[in-house]
Design a protein around this motif. Structure first.
Motif, PDB file in Angstrom:
ATOM      1  N   HIS A   1       0.073  -6.633   3.251  1.00  0.00           N
ATOM      2  CA  HIS A   1      -0.523  -5.502   3.740  1.00  0.00           C
ATOM      3  C   HIS A   1      -2.027  -6.087   4.203  1.00  0.00           C
ATOM      4  CE1 HIS A   1      -1.536  -1.311   4.529  1.00  0.00           C
ATOM      5  NE2 HIS A   1      -2.966  -1.640   3.979  1.00  0.00           N
TER       6      HIS A   1
ATOM      7  N   PHE B   1       4.518   0.778   7.108  1.00  0.00           N
ATOM      8  CA  PHE B   1       5.244  -0.325   7.467  1.00  0.00           C
ATOM      9  C   PHE B   1       5.397  -1.245   5.995  1.00  0.00           C
ATOM     10  CE2 PHE B   1       3.542  -1.296  12.205  1.00  0.00           C
ATOM     11  CZ  PHE B   1       4.548  -0.352  12.309  1.00  0.00           C
ATOM     12  N   CYS B   2       4.604  -1.059   5.155  1.00  0.00           N
ATOM     13  CA  CYS B   2       5.033  -1.423   3.634  1.00  0.00           C
ATOM     14  C   CYS B   2       6.323  -0.735   3.354  1.00  0.00           C
ATOM     15  CB  CYS B   2       3.695  -1.307   2.541  1.00  0.00           C
ATOM     16  SG  CYS B   2       2.275  -2.229   2.593  1.00  0.00           S
TER      17      CYS B   2
ATOM     18  N   HIS C   1      -1.375  -1.433   9.382  1.00  0.00           N
ATOM     19  CA  HIS C   1      -1.075  -2.462   8.866  1.00  0.00           C
ATOM     20  C   HIS C   1      -0.744  -3.387   9.782  1.00  0.00           C
ATOM     21  CE1 HIS C   1       2.246  -4.412   5.827  1.00  0.00           C
ATOM     22  NE2 HIS C   1       2.222  -5.138   6.843  1.00  0.00           N
TER      23      HIS C   1
ATOM     24  N   CYS D   1       1.592   3.405   3.068  1.00  0.00           N
ATOM     25  CA  CYS D   1       1.715   2.519   4.337  1.00  0.00           C
ATOM     26  C   CYS D   1       3.210   2.752   4.838  1.00  0.00           C
ATOM     27  CB  CYS D   1       1.206   1.261   4.160  1.00  0.00           C
ATOM     28  SG  CYS D   1       1.537   0.098   5.691  1.00  0.00           S
TER      29      CYS D   1
ATOM     30  N   SER E   1       0.817  -1.176  -0.116  1.00  0.00           N
ATOM     31  CA  SER E   1      -0.157   0.072   0.124  1.00  0.00           C
ATOM     32  C   SER E   1       0.944   1.230   0.077  1.00  0.00           C
ATOM     33  CB  SER E   1      -0.822  -0.064   1.236  1.00  0.00           C
ATOM     34  OG  SER E   1      -1.726   1.063   1.413  1.00  0.00           O
TER      35      SER E   1
HETATM   36 ZN    ZN Z   1       0.996  -1.750   4.605  1.00  0.00          ZN
END
Ligand code: ZN
Ligand code: 5GP
Length: 111
Positions: A47, A7-8, A97, A5, A2
């Motif tokens: 995700h 964390f992505c 996430h 995002c 994503s």
């Molecule tokens: Zn993510």
């Protein structure tokens, strides 16, 4: 992935992290703003917004993350640890996430 995002972006190496573990499904890294002496996050690479978005197809991934919490806690030499999954804004989730917090030592909020 994503696009917006955080964390992505960590999963893809766009944002650096203090990584402690990685395999094909998950990554684990220290929290940037620790709430305990040791505080790391285990993050599935896929995700998924939150625990509330998980379905039957995610069952083994969720189990893997829990078992990994114990494995990584042992590797980090932790005598005990607290696990936490915040779900939704009302559940204290800030990064959408899915991730599990693993915390040990020091003063951290009791829950
Ligand atoms: Zn993510
Ligand atoms: P949540 O409230 O969503 O369960 O927790 C998100 C956690 O991610 C927070 O503890 C926060 O400190 C951590 N965090 C947010 N942005 C970053 C980042 O860019 N790097 C790392 N390592 N942790 C982050």
């Amino acid at each position: 992935m994503s696009v917006d995002c955080i964390f992505c972006k960590i999963v893809n190496g766009i944002i650096p992290s203090k990584k402690i573990y990685e395999d094909e499904d998950v990554i684990a890294f220290h929290d940037i703003n620790p709430s305990a002496s040791v505080h790391f996050l285990i993050v599935p690479k896929l995700h998924i917004e939150s625990l509330a978005s998980c379905e039957t197809q995610h069952q083994s991934l969720l189990g893997k993350v829990l078992l990994l919490a114990t494995k990584l806690a042992k590797e980090q030499g932790l005598a005990g640890f607290k696990t936490l999954i915040n779900t939704g804004a009302d559940g204290g989730q800030e990064v959408f996430h899915i991730h599990i917090h693993v915390m040990s030592g020091g003063k951290f909020p009791k829950a």
